[in-house]
Enzyme design. Structure first.
Site, PDB file in Angstrom:
ATOM      1  N   GLU A 119       0.832  -1.212   0.000  1.00 49.96           N
ATOM      2  CA  GLU A 119       0.000   0.000   0.000  1.00 49.96           C
ATOM      3  C   GLU A 119       0.865   1.261   0.000  1.00 49.96           C
ATOM      4  O   GLU A 119       1.827   1.378   0.747  1.00 49.96           O
ATOM      5  CB  GLU A 119      -0.917   0.059   1.221  1.00 49.96           C
ATOM      6  CG  GLU A 119      -1.748   1.346   1.242  1.00 49.96           C
ATOM      7  CD  GLU A 119      -2.512   1.574   2.539  1.00 49.96           C
ATOM      8  OE1 GLU A 119      -3.160   2.640   2.644  1.00 49.96           O
ATOM      9  OE2 GLU A 119      -2.449   0.721   3.438  1.00 49.96           O
ATOM     10  N   ASP A 136       9.950   5.846  15.264  1.00 49.90           N
ATOM     11  CA  ASP A 136       9.845   7.273  14.986  1.00 49.90           C
ATOM     12  C   ASP A 136      10.413   8.062  16.162  1.00 49.90           C
ATOM     13  O   ASP A 136       9.995   7.865  17.307  1.00 49.90           O
ATOM     14  CB  ASP A 136       8.375   7.642  14.745  1.00 49.90           C
ATOM     15  CG  ASP A 136       8.187   9.122  14.406  1.00 49.90           C
ATOM     16  OD1 ASP A 136       9.173   9.806  14.120  1.00 49.90           O
ATOM     17  OD2 ASP A 136       7.024   9.578  14.427  1.00 49.90           O
ATOM     18  N   ASP A 170      11.046  12.037  17.426  1.00 48.86           N
ATOM     19  CA  ASP A 170      10.621  13.400  17.125  1.00 48.86           C
ATOM     20  C   ASP A 170      11.086  14.324  18.241  1.00 48.86           C
ATOM     21  O   ASP A 170      10.837  14.054  19.418  1.00 48.86           O
ATOM     22  CB  ASP A 170       9.095  13.445  16.995  1.00 48.86           C
ATOM     23  CG  ASP A 170       8.614  14.748  16.380  1.00 48.86           C
ATOM     24  OD1 ASP A 170       8.915  15.814  16.934  1.00 48.86           O
ATOM     25  OD2 ASP A 170       7.931  14.694  15.342  1.00 48.86           O
ATOM     26  N   CYS A 223      17.222  25.130  23.893  1.00 49.26           N
ATOM     27  CA  CYS A 223      17.653  25.929  22.743  1.00 49.26           C
ATOM     28  C   CYS A 223      16.516  26.186  21.758  1.00 49.26           C
ATOM     29  O   CYS A 223      16.450  27.255  21.140  1.00 49.26           O
ATOM     30  CB  CYS A 223      18.810  25.233  22.038  1.00 49.26           C
ATOM     31  SG  CYS A 223      18.463  23.505  21.625  1.00 49.26           S
ATOM     32  N   CYS A 224      15.638  25.199  21.569  1.00 50.72           N
ATOM     33  CA  CYS A 224      14.572  25.305  20.567  1.00 50.72           C
ATOM     34  C   CYS A 224      13.299  24.680  21.117  1.00 50.72           C
ATOM     35  O   CYS A 224      13.313  23.992  22.137  1.00 50.72           O
ATOM     36  CB  CYS A 224      14.959  24.592  19.266  1.00 50.72           C
ATOM     37  SG  CYS A 224      16.535  25.115  18.543  1.00 50.72           S
ATOM     38  N   CYS A 272      20.305  20.634  19.888  1.00 50.27           N
ATOM     39  CA  CYS A 272      19.222  19.712  20.263  1.00 50.27           C
ATOM     40  C   CYS A 272      19.121  18.513  19.327  1.00 50.27           C
ATOM     41  O   CYS A 272      18.540  17.487  19.691  1.00 50.27           O
ATOM     42  CB  CYS A 272      17.880  20.444  20.362  1.00 50.27           C
ATOM     43  SG  CYS A 272      17.320  21.260  18.856  1.00 50.27           S
ATOM     44  N   GLY A 302      13.075  15.111   7.510  1.00 45.78           N
ATOM     45  CA  GLY A 302      12.929  16.328   6.727  1.00 45.78           C
ATOM     46  C   GLY A 302      12.840  17.590   7.559  1.00 45.78           C
ATOM     47  O   GLY A 302      13.016  18.688   7.047  1.00 45.78           O
TER      48      GLY A 302
END
Length: 521
Positions: free
Chosen positions: A124, A189, A191, A201-202, A211, A241
């Protein structure tokens, strides 16, 4: 300058994206429930035998996972969808697909061979179109038809799902429950938004070199566990990305794992549980499991450099108080609190050193060396151990963004990460699509007569287009900074296909032996 469009003959997570979720799933299919963030019982991993971790029972294997999916629509019903604001225009996206996207190598990776098979034909794909229409259950018998449809639809991105027992396009003509997933890579995954409470920092979608180290730590720990504890070899890490990374475990044994085994492995790797206000989030039994001992050795240097120095995590009063709450002795905590209150802005490195210094001077009836050591180990793990979106890993049916697609928010390519050089990977230097197309234009302008290169294929490698003299025209990706990423992908595929061929020969030999034995009287 507008980018030229050429044929391939000349070139041949759910939280990762603010605009589109990494792994959307169906919402339009009746009879299919879509649980998200379901409660799962915590499993203690320390001191547990590896084989005991595969006793994870659940009664919802049939359910599809969800990740805030866009609305699924059928072909020809997309005009009414609200346009999606993206940074990459449609012409640029189409030029990327036509000139740079490695369709043939993606086919060979998912097909597990050169000759088309159900491993690819019944796989798929889910396409997110430029107007945010979302098409699930797409499938393609060959690499050429796959490429033609992607060029025709020009999606902003697409995701990869499982291999089914039947063609997923035929799901509406099949009876209820007839379409079943057979196999899929075991995926993970990572994140950076899951680290927002400990990175200074972010936040949210923003990242920097300081980071990104959290992702590097996670890759090192998870990769080591998958290889050393489970024996997997073919693990493809891919930059998402923007602010994360995905792992695709491609070994045949991993692809064929049922969902209960996937949940068990996800549980084995899951450690940091609960929200920031939920008390101690890591509380391991002693002696530590070998996986935790190994992880500590990997993470200790990162804790010193990243947590204490780069992030200076404990410099503020809130995190300093959090640190005190994780220590085991009330008298020690009070002494540390008084010292830190008298020196506002004291660095995290100094505060961490203060713990041992004051512990040596305190005469507490409850504090002992081993208890303090264990508490500090738990703190190191809480602030550095991988924070995985385990729901992505638990179900075969879960979709995940394909390698080499374009992230619509940043324009960057989702490139593979060479785990051997993971500490050198810089997400901010990953090329974006406009840059790549400009590099082709620049190269072509500097080489108006074109160029060829000698074919130097090694045994087991993925073949290139070449002529009878052993030379070939350069593909467009070879003119760009995308080349080392595609070359790495090709070498990864070569190793995977070599094992596939070896496995098929072994199974064929076993079959012949069985037939021979059955003829004996």
């Amino acid at each position: 300058m507008p980018h030229s469009v050429a044929s391939e003959g000349s070139s041949t997570s759910h939280k990762d994206d603010e605009v589109l979720p990494d792994a959307p799933s169906a919402t339009a299919n009746p009879g299919i429930s879509v649980p998200h963030g379901e409660d799962t019982p915590e499993k203690e991993t320390a001191g547990v035998k590896l084989e005991d971790l595969f006793n994870d029972e659940d009664d919802d294997d049939h359910e599809f996972p969800a990740s805030s999916a866009p609305t699924e629509v059928e072909m020809g019903t997309t005009d009414a969808m609200k346009p999606l604001p993206i940074q990459v225009d449609t012409d640029t996206m189409l030029a990327f697909y036509q000139r740079l996207f490695p369709f043939r190598y993606l086919f060979q990776w998912l097909n597990h061979g050169i000759v088309p098979s159900p491993d690819f034909g019944n796989r798929e794909f889910a396409l997110t179109l430029q107007n945010d229409a979302y098409l699930r259950y797409q499938s393609y018998p060959t690499a050429d038809l796959f490429r033609k449809d992607i060029l025709r639809m020009n999606p902003s991105r697409f995701e990869i799902g499982p291999v089914y027992n039947r063609n997923p396009r035929d799901r509406k003509t099949l009876g209820s429950g007839q379409l079943k997933p057979l196999s899929k890579e075991l995926v993970f995954d990572i994140d950076l938004t899951d680290y927002d409470d400990i990175r200074s920092c972010c936040e949210k979608a923003n990242i920097c070199g300081k980071c990104w180290v959290f992702v590097t730590m996670a890759i090192k720990v998870v990769d080591a566990a998958l290889r050393q504890d489970f024996g997997f070899q073919h693990i493809l890490w891919v930059y998402s990305g923007r602010r994360g990374a995905h792992a695709w475990v491609c070994d045949p044994r991993a692809r064929n794992l049922p969902d209960d085994r996937r949940r068990a492995i996800a549980g084995y790797l899951d450690l940091v549980r609960g929200g920031t206000q939920s008390g101690k989030r890591v509380n391991l039994k002693r002696p530590l499991h070998p996986h935790m001992n190994r992880s500590l050795e990997i993470l200790k240097p990162h804790f010193v450099q990243t947590t204490l120095i780069d992030q200076d995590t404990f410099v503020g009063p809130e995190q300093a108080q959090r640190l005190l709450s994780l220590l085991p002795d009330k008298d020690l905590n009070e002494a540390l609190r008084r010292k830190w209150d008298s020196a506002p802005g004291r660095s995290s490195t100094s505060k961490w050193d203060d713990i041992n210094a004051l512990a040596k001077t305190r005469k507490s009836s409850t504090l002992n060396t081993s208890t303090l050591r264990d508490a500090k180990q738990d703190i190191i793990l809480e602030y550095t151990y991988p924070r995985l979106d385990s729901e992505v890993s638990k179900k075969m049916i879960h979709l995940l963004k394909s390698p080499f697609v374009i992230h619509p928010g940043t324009g960057r390519v989702c490139v593979p990460i060479d785990v051997r050089n993971v500490e050198q990977f810089d997400p901010l230097s990953v090329p974006n699509v406009s840059q790549l197309l400009s590099e082709i234009d620049t190269w072509d302008a500097e080489h108006p007569s074109g160029a060829t290169t000698e074919t130097t294929e090694c045994e087991g490698s993925v073949p290139n287009d070449s002529d009878a003299r052993g030379s070939r025209r350069l593909q467009d990706y070879e003119k760009t900074s995308l080349k080392p990423y595609i070359d790495y992908f090709r070498s990864f595929i070569a190793g995977l296909l070599k094992e596939e061929r070896t496995g098929k020969r072994e199974r064929s030999d076993e079959t012949r032996e069985v037939k021979t034995e059955s003829m004996e009287f």
